[in-house]
Design a protein around this motif. Structure first.
Motif, mmCIF file in Angstrom:
data_model
loop_
_atom_site.group_PDB
_atom_site.id
_atom_site.type_symbol
_atom_site.label_atom_id
_atom_site.label_comp_id
_atom_site.label_asym_id
_atom_site.label_seq_id
_atom_site.Cartn_x
_atom_site.Cartn_y
_atom_site.Cartn_z
ATOM 1 N N ILE A 1 0.863 -1.178 0.000
ATOM 2 C CA ILE A 1 0.000 0.000 0.000
ATOM 3 C C ILE A 1 0.899 1.227 0.000
ATOM 4 C CG2 ILE A 1 -1.776 1.269 1.266
ATOM 5 C CD1 ILE A 1 -2.125 -1.619 2.753
ATOM 6 N N MET A 2 0.793 2.030 -1.016
ATOM 7 C CA MET A 2 1.550 3.281 -1.072
ATOM 8 C C MET A 2 0.716 4.407 -0.475
ATOM 9 S SD MET A 2 3.428 3.190 -4.789
ATOM 10 C CE MET A 2 1.960 2.635 -5.634
ATOM 11 N N ALA B 1 5.211 12.054 -9.344
ATOM 12 C CA ALA B 1 6.543 11.631 -9.777
ATOM 13 C C ALA B 1 7.156 10.662 -8.769
ATOM 14 C CB ALA B 1 7.443 12.850 -9.961
ATOM 15 N N ALA B 2 6.940 10.900 -7.475
ATOM 16 C CA ALA B 2 7.474 10.011 -6.444
ATOM 17 C C ALA B 2 6.773 8.655 -6.471
ATOM 18 C CB ALA B 2 7.330 10.664 -5.069
ATOM 19 N N VAL B 3 5.471 8.676 -6.707
ATOM 20 C CA VAL B 3 4.728 7.417 -6.834
ATOM 21 C C VAL B 3 5.240 6.633 -8.034
ATOM 22 C CG1 VAL B 3 2.459 6.386 -7.291
ATOM 23 C CG2 VAL B 3 2.659 8.302 -5.685
ATOM 24 N N LEU C 1 7.063 2.852 -8.304
ATOM 25 C CA LEU C 1 6.527 1.798 -9.163
ATOM 26 C C LEU C 1 7.608 1.269 -10.101
ATOM 27 C CD1 LEU C 1 3.084 3.417 -10.056
ATOM 28 C CD2 LEU C 1 3.466 1.423 -8.602
ATOM 29 N N GLN C 2 8.386 2.167 -10.662
ATOM 30 C CA GLN C 2 9.450 1.746 -11.574
ATOM 31 C C GLN C 2 10.504 0.914 -10.852
ATOM 32 O OE1 GLN C 2 9.416 2.104 -14.820
ATOM 33 N NE2 GLN C 2 7.558 3.359 -14.857
ATOM 34 N N ARG D 1 -3.188 3.007 -14.841
ATOM 35 C CA ARG D 1 -2.210 2.608 -15.850
ATOM 36 C C ARG D 1 -1.259 1.538 -15.335
ATOM 37 N NH1 ARG D 1 1.010 6.589 -16.671
ATOM 38 N NH2 ARG D 1 0.008 8.401 -15.717
ATOM 39 N N HIS D 2 -1.139 1.467 -14.016
ATOM 40 C CA HIS D 2 -0.266 0.464 -13.410
ATOM 41 C C HIS D 2 -1.058 -0.669 -12.751
ATOM 42 C CE1 HIS D 2 3.659 2.468 -13.909
ATOM 43 N NE2 HIS D 2 2.971 3.585 -13.828
#
Length: 352
Positions: free
Chosen positions: A86-87, A123-125, A129-130, A170-171
């Motif tokens: 969980i982010m 951007a941090a999220v 994910l990357q 999208r993810h």
């Protein structure tokens, strides 16, 4: 000092410190007549369900619970598997103030994303994910959880939520909202509860009432029909299926009747705006962020904190910097604000 003293002395501690709205007490008293079937098989619960559907959409399912911790944890339990994470913001209540309840009950990892103003940065999220997606050594991101109003008193605008939902989709991620103060956000932004949740693609909402005039009633609102089937079992297994559920439902009936939720939140926000505007005139007080709802973060001279806490208790948020948090509620009075400001004025005069 005793932090749990009379109402005026804990006026700025938290909206959890407020009382129960008289109309909610009346609804509870009315529900107390006679007998009714338990576990939600009562007319109050049926009417509560309809109120939530009228507010959030005809397809939603609602599960009343007694605490915000239960609402958050059980909401998330129905959204992901134990190998998923969980982010959330690194200052989120979910991460900082739940005593590890999510990890204990769900078995899923919480990942704090740096959020200087309390709001998740896209951007941090994306960077997290990357870094983790598809790597067997890492918990796989499954849910993004956002808090509205944030723990820093800031608001997500509708377009910001929409962008966060779009990134999540999208993810392949689901989106949870901790809406303990959602009412305050809605009135501040001039939007309906549905416009801030259902219409933006939130999957599951933890809807707060206790901070805004209810006695002890929160709700898991499942906005995504594909997730609804398991929540009845999750609530029971999570020890939150209340036998005399009509007393939870009655609180929400009063809350939605004549938009009590809105009136309460408007008053709390107005009191915070009044206090913040007045504090700005004192050179020794620094407001640390825009006051967007009912929370104020300010830096005071260190030697002011204890004297002001004797007038109205509040939380010292960061002892190292002398930052404090002031929160107003539905029952904050003008005279309480004036008495606190008089003490600030006296301290400022002594400082000069």
């Amino acid at each position: 000092m005793n932090k749990s003293t009379d109402g005026s002395l804990s006026m700025l501690a938290s909206d959890n410190a407020s009382g129960v709205h008289p109309l909610v007490l009346e609804a509870l008293a009315e529900a107390n007549h006679g007998h009714s079937l338990g576990y939600g098989n009562d007319p109050w619960t049926a009417r509560m369900d309809e109120c939530f559907r009228e507010t959030f959409g005809g397809h939603v399912e609602v599960f009343a619970v007694t605490t915000g911790t239960a609402a958050n944890v059980l909401a998330l339990k129905g959204m992901l598997a134990s190998h998923q994470s969980i982010m959330c913001s690194d200052v989120a209540h979910l991460l900082v103030d739940e005593c590890g309840a999510p990890e204990n009950v769900i078995g899923s990892k919480l990942v704090g994303i740096p959020s200087p103003d309390g709001r998740l940065d896209l951007a941090a999220v994306e960077a997290h994910l990357q870094k983790t997606a598809g790597i067997v050594h890492h918990s796989q991101p499954g849910v993004v959880s956002l808090t509205q109003v944030t723990e820093r008193g800031t608001l997500y605008r509708a377009e910001e939520i929409a962008a966060l939902v779009d990134l999540s989709r999208r993810h392949g991620l689901r989106v949870h909202m901790d809406g303990a103060r959602l009412a305050n956000a809605a009135v501040a932004l001039g939007l309906t509860l549905r416009e801030l949740t259902t219409e933006l693609g939130i999957d599951v909402l933890s809807f707060g009432g206790t901070k805004n005039g209810l006695m002890m009633a929160e709700a898991i609102v499942v906005l995504n029909p594909a997730l609804a089937d398991s929540y009845g079992f999750i609530r029971k297994q999570g020890m939150q299926l209340v036998s005399k559920q009509r007393f939870l439902a009655a609180q929400f009936l009063a809350y939605f009747d004549n938009q009590l939720w809105q009136r309460n939140a408007e008053h709390a926000n107005r009191m915070a705006a009044l206090l913040a505007e007045s504090l700005q005139q004192y050179p020794s007080v620094q407001l640390n962020s825009p006051v967007e709802a009912n929370m104020i973060f300010a830096t005071l001279p260190e030697d002011w904190v204890e004297p002001l806490q004797q007038v109205s208790y509040f939380n010292l948020w960061n002892a190292a910097t002398s930052e404090v948090r002031l929160i107003t509620g539905f029952d904050t009075r003008h005279e309480d604000i004036e008495r606190f400001l008089a003490a600030v004025a006296d301290l400022e005069q002594r400082t000069v």
